[in-house]
Each structure stands twice: as structure tokens, then as C-alpha cells.
Design an enzyme around this catalytic site. Structure first.
Site, PDB file in Angstrom:
ATOM      1  N   LYS A 111       1.190  -1.381   0.515  1.00  9.85           N
ATOM      2  CA  LYS A 111      -0.296  -0.081  -0.416  1.00  9.85           C
ATOM      3  C   LYS A 111       0.744   1.538   0.357  1.00  9.85           C
ATOM      4  O   LYS A 111       0.715   1.949  -0.317  1.00  9.85           O
ATOM      5  CB  LYS A 111      -0.735   0.116   1.389  1.00  9.85           C
ATOM      6  CG  LYS A 111      -1.905  -1.032   1.265  1.00  9.85           C
ATOM      7  CD  LYS A 111      -3.429  -0.582   0.151  1.00  9.85           C
ATOM      8  CE  LYS A 111      -4.307  -1.202  -0.487  1.00  9.85           C
ATOM      9  NZ  LYS A 111      -4.686  -2.259   0.140  1.00  9.85           N
ATOM     10  N   LYS A 194      -3.678 -11.147  -9.253  1.00  8.38           N
ATOM     11  CA  LYS A 194      -4.874 -11.412  -9.198  1.00  8.38           C
ATOM     12  C   LYS A 194      -5.819 -11.010  -9.521  1.00  8.38           C
ATOM     13  O   LYS A 194      -5.764  -9.946  -9.538  1.00  8.38           O
ATOM     14  CB  LYS A 194      -4.898 -11.731  -7.244  1.00  8.38           C
ATOM     15  CG  LYS A 194      -4.366 -10.452  -6.516  1.00  8.38           C
ATOM     16  CD  LYS A 194      -5.069 -10.881  -5.666  1.00  8.38           C
ATOM     17  CE  LYS A 194      -5.843  -9.553  -5.030  1.00  8.38           C
ATOM     18  NZ  LYS A 194      -6.308  -9.341  -3.361  1.00  8.38           N
ATOM     19  N   LYS A 197     -10.627  -5.081  -7.178  1.00  7.86           N
ATOM     20  CA  LYS A 197     -11.124  -4.463  -7.780  1.00  7.86           C
ATOM     21  C   LYS A 197     -10.171  -2.889  -8.092  1.00  7.86           C
ATOM     22  O   LYS A 197     -10.625  -2.134  -9.052  1.00  7.86           O
ATOM     23  CB  LYS A 197     -12.388  -4.128  -7.396  1.00  7.86           C
ATOM     24  CG  LYS A 197     -12.357  -4.372  -5.774  1.00  7.86           C
ATOM     25  CD  LYS A 197     -12.914  -3.837  -4.687  1.00  7.86           C
ATOM     26  CE  LYS A 197     -13.274  -4.690  -3.505  1.00  7.86           C
ATOM     27  NZ  LYS A 197     -13.506  -5.705  -2.851  1.00  7.86           N
TER      28      LYS A 197
HETATM   29  P1  ADP Z   1      -9.809  -6.929  -3.870  1.00  4.15           P
HETATM   30  O1  ADP Z   1      -8.871  -7.537  -3.825  1.00  4.15           O
HETATM   31  O2  ADP Z   1     -11.372  -7.393  -4.778  1.00  4.15           O
HETATM   32  O3  ADP Z   1     -10.071  -5.947  -2.957  1.00  4.15           O
HETATM   33  P2  ADP Z   1     -11.117  -7.670  -0.986  1.00  4.15           P
HETATM   34  O4  ADP Z   1      -9.620  -7.499   0.094  1.00  4.15           O
HETATM   35  O5  ADP Z   1     -11.605  -7.100  -0.699  1.00  4.15           O
HETATM   36  O6  ADP Z   1     -11.137  -7.705  -2.370  1.00  4.15           O
HETATM   37  O7  ADP Z   1     -11.313  -9.528  -0.577  1.00  4.15           O
HETATM   38  C1  ADP Z   1     -12.507 -10.539   0.536  1.00  4.15           C
HETATM   39  C2  ADP Z   1     -11.901 -11.392   0.007  1.00  4.15           C
HETATM   40  O8  ADP Z   1     -11.843 -12.189  -1.057  1.00  4.15           O
HETATM   41  C3  ADP Z   1     -10.561 -12.257   0.957  1.00  4.15           C
HETATM   42  O9  ADP Z   1     -11.853 -12.735   1.725  1.00  4.15           O
HETATM   43  C4  ADP Z   1     -10.053 -12.411  -0.241  1.00  4.15           C
HETATM   44  O10 ADP Z   1      -8.926 -13.343  -0.090  1.00  4.15           O
HETATM   45  C5  ADP Z   1     -10.567 -12.983  -1.615  1.00  4.15           C
HETATM   46  N1  ADP Z   1      -9.827 -12.223  -2.374  1.00  4.15           N
HETATM   47  C6  ADP Z   1     -10.118 -11.424  -3.190  1.00  4.15           C
HETATM   48  N2  ADP Z   1      -9.616 -11.096  -4.412  1.00  4.15           N
HETATM   49  C7  ADP Z   1      -9.259 -12.713  -4.985  1.00  4.15           C
HETATM   50  C8  ADP Z   1      -8.679 -13.379  -5.707  1.00  4.15           C
HETATM   51  N3  ADP Z   1      -8.009 -12.669  -6.755  1.00  4.15           N
HETATM   52  N4  ADP Z   1      -8.586 -14.924  -5.278  1.00  4.15           N
HETATM   53  C9  ADP Z   1      -9.064 -15.714  -4.691  1.00  4.15           C
HETATM   54  N5  ADP Z   1      -9.326 -14.764  -3.418  1.00  4.15           N
HETATM   55  C10 ADP Z   1      -9.639 -13.250  -3.152  1.00  4.15           C
END
Ligand code: ADP
Ligand code: TRP
Length: 332
Positions: A111, A194, A197
Site C-alpha cells: 500500500k 490476482k 477491484k
Molecule cells: P479486493 O482484492 O478486490 O480488494 P478484498 O481484499 O476485499 O478484495 O477481498 C475480500 C475477500 O475475497 C478476501 O477473503 C480475499 O481473500 C478474497 N479475494 C479477493 N480477491 C481474490 C482473488 N483474486 N482470489 C482469491 N480470493 C480473493
């Protein structure tokens, strides 16, 4: 019965990574454990949303949780900020969280590299707030994707440290949970890393995406000119396309394209077309439910207030016990 806690930040619509990394497990777990699933709106403040955006995003995630099949009759669905007990738990845990260990957390380092203009204390203590979310219900299991493993490790550190300091076994040791063998990582459509968003337009497929959007995004996914030597290893972007296919397509379909790849006669256009159609079929019931629920404000309101009530009962009990252990005992 074990207690389960998990949450997703309300920073935008849910995508396929959220679904396969987290929510799919939520849906199964709700029938087997005492489950709390929340929307992490306190956590979303690290990026300073406007009040309108904040509210809209929370509403959207809630609708999408329900559309995926979370059942408020069997599990507890709540909004993190409806539980200020979490914030107090966070304060208490912060006293035993060391700046040095927080600065070494990978997500924090990432970050500050990406947003050097907004290194706020909330970002640094993000894992402490997450620990508070989990420990406030004394959870044993936390369904999350692979990227959250380190945060879970920190939760265990803070809980154990509390236990040691006060010579108690008050907090259980929560572990990351997944019904499969390993924690899931859903790749993005841009060829590397990965799905997320914050990874840029076109990287993520959202649960709410309609057929046309899904087709467009998948057809634009990164590929290369194809293998020239039989049995060659797959470059990352191609491996990713296969990984996505494994999530939604039939085994025959996957075998067909694997064979084509090995024999060097694969046509990525065909593969993407097939993937897009399978993805549309997979997501259609969810996106339809999202549209239906979007307009049912009364139902959403009921879900939120019932969830708040149930979560409060559990959180108040833990917080009160923790206060007693620490020594906040009444004089009156
Ligand atoms: P983002 O990465 O889109 O901001 P979050 O960090 O809010 O999403 O993730 C919320 C949940 O979704 C967590 O449990 C996270 O491990 C899972 N998650 C997010 N992106 C992935 C991904 N590409 N593959 C597997 N799990 C994911
Ligand atoms: N940190 C998680 C994420 O970015 C969201 C989260 C906050 C969470 N508190 C939690 C997940 C507690 C599981 C348990 O995805």
C-alpha cells in the site's frame, strides 16, 4: 460448534475472486457452523470514500452477499460499523501490537509503495482491526483467500499475546479455512497477478456483470501467439485463462483445450468464447438475483437490523469478558 467470522471490504462490487476465494465457502459453512459474515465498512475508510459512496457500497455488497446465497435465517450478516464493540476491541488490541511488526506486513508495504501520499495509521493497524473482527466473536475458523494468510497469522499473534499477558486461554487460535485443499487465488484477466477491484479496468469480472460485459472482458484477456513446441509449459497469462476455465467449465471442455494446447493447435479466440459462454451461464443466476434484490429496500433493512442484533449479543459478551480480564472492573 466452531464459530466462523469473515468479512469483505465495501470498496466496490464483488468479483469472481471474492466469490471463489471467500463467499463460496461462506455459503457452505453457514449450514455447518455458527457463522458471522460482515461488511467491512470501517476498513473501507482507509481510502476515504465520500459519505454517499460509503453507503451505496455497503448496500451493494449486502445485496450481493444475499444474491450469492447467504441466508440471514441461518447465519448472521451484519455491517461492521453497526458493532462499535469491534472498535473498542481494536483499541484494546492496539496496546499489544508493535509498530515494527505492523510495518513488516506485506499488504502494508504494498500500500505505501502504491499510495505514498496516503500512509495513514488506519492502514498500519489494518491487521489489528481485522483481528478485532475475528476475536470479538472468538472465532476458530476464518474463510478467506490466500492473500489474507498473513493477516490471520497476525490475529493469532495478537490473541496469543493477550492470553499470555493475562495468563488466560480466552481467545482461541483462528485458522484460515477453505473446503478445498489449498486457499484459492483467482487470477485477473490482465495476464498477471490476482483478480481484484483495485487492479485496473478489465482485470476483474464482477458478479453483477451482464453477458455483453463478460464477453467483452474475456475476449480482451491477455494471451500470446500460442505454443510452437508440443508439451511446452504455459506462460502465466495462459495458465490464468485455464485457471478461470477450471472454475466454471465442464471437465470435458478443459480437457479439450488442454489437449489443443499440448498439441500446439489451440485457438485462443475459441477458448475465450467458450470461457465467456460458460462464465455467463455460471453467473446468470447470481446477477439476476442481484437485480431483483436491488429494489427490495425493505427486505435489506430487515436483514441488517436482525444481523446487528445477533452480532451485538455475541460481541458484547466477548468485550465485557475481555474488559474484566484486563482489569476494567466497576467501582459501583
Ligand atoms: P479486493 O482484492 O478486490 O480488494 P478484498 O481484499 O476485499 O478484495 O477481498 C475480500 C475477500 O475475497 C478476501 O477473503 C480475499 O481473500 C478474497 N479475494 C479477493 N480477491 C481474490 C482473488 N483474486 N482470489 C482469491 N480470493 C480473493
Ligand atoms: N482484510 C480482509 C480483506 O481485505 C477483509 C476483512 C476485514 C476480514 N476483517 C476481516 C476478513 C475479518 C476475514 C475476517 O479481504
Amino acid at each position: 460448534m466452531d464459530t466462523v467470522v469473515s468479512g469483505i471490504r465495501s470498496t466496490g462490487n464483488l468479483h469472481l475472486g471474492n466469490y471463489f476465494g471467500a463467499i463460496k465457502n461462506f455459503i457452505r459453512m453457514q449450514h455447518e457452523y455458527r457463522c458471522f459474515f460482515f461488511i467491512a465498512d470501517y476498513h473501507s475508510l482507509t481510502t476515504h470514500p465520500t459519505p454517499e459512496n460509503l453507503q451505496q457500497n455497503v448496500y451493494q455488497v449486502l445485496v450481493e452477499y444475499l444474491a450469492c446465497g447467504l441466508d440471514p435465517e441461518v447465519c448472521t450478516i451484519y455491517i461492521q460499523s453497526d458493532l462499535p464493540e469491534t472498535a473498542e476491541m481494536y483499541l484494546l488490541l492496539n496496546m499489544n501490537a508493535y509498530v515494527g511488526e505492523l510495518e513488516r506486513v506485506t499488504s502494508f508495504k504494498e500500500k505505501i509503495r502504491k499510495h505514498p501520499d496516503n500512509i495513514n495509521a488506519g492502514l498500519l493497524t489494518y491487521p489489528v482491526l481485522m483481528a478485532a473482527d475475528i476475536l470479538i466473536h472468538k472465532a476458530q475458523k476464518v474463510p478467506v483467500g490466500k492473500d489474507q494468510e498473513q493477516h490471520l497469522e497476525m490475529t493469532r499473534t495478537f490473541g496469543n499475546r493477550f492470553n499470555r499477558l493475562y495468563k488466560t486461554d480466552f481467545f482461541p487460535e483462528p485458522v484460515a479455512f477453505n473446503f478445498g485443499e489449498t486457499l484459492v487465488k483467482v487470477p485477473g484477466l490482465d495476464g498477471s497477478g490476482k483478480m481484484g477491484k483495485s487492479e485496473g479496468e478489465g482485470n476483474a469480472l464482477y458478479l453483477k456483470d451482464d453477458a455483453a460485459t463478460i464477453r467483452k472482458k474475456i475476449m480482451r484477456a491477455v494471451t500470446d501467439s500460442g505454443p510452437v513446441v508440443p508439451n511446452s509449459p504455459k506462460p502465466e497469462a495462459i495458465e490464468n485463462l485455464f485457471s478461470l476455465m477450471k472454475l466454471v467449465s465442464a471437465p470435458d471442455t478443459i480437457t479439450h483445450f488442454e489437449k489443443a494446447y499440448t498439441e500446439c493447435n489451440i485457438r485462443y479466440g475459441d477458448m475465450k468464447k467458450q470461457l465467456a459462454e460458460d462464465m455467463i451461464v455460471y453467473l446468470e443466476p447470481i446477477s439476476r438475483k442481484i437485480s431483483e434484490l436491488n429494489s427490495d429496500k425493505e427486505y435489506i433493512k430487515k436483514v441488517v437490523s436482525r444481523g446487528r442484533e445477533k452480532a451485538k449479543e455475541s460481541a458484547c459478551k466477548t468485550l465485557e469478558d475481555a474488559r474484566q480480564i484486563i482489569g476494567f472492573r466497576r467501582f459501583y
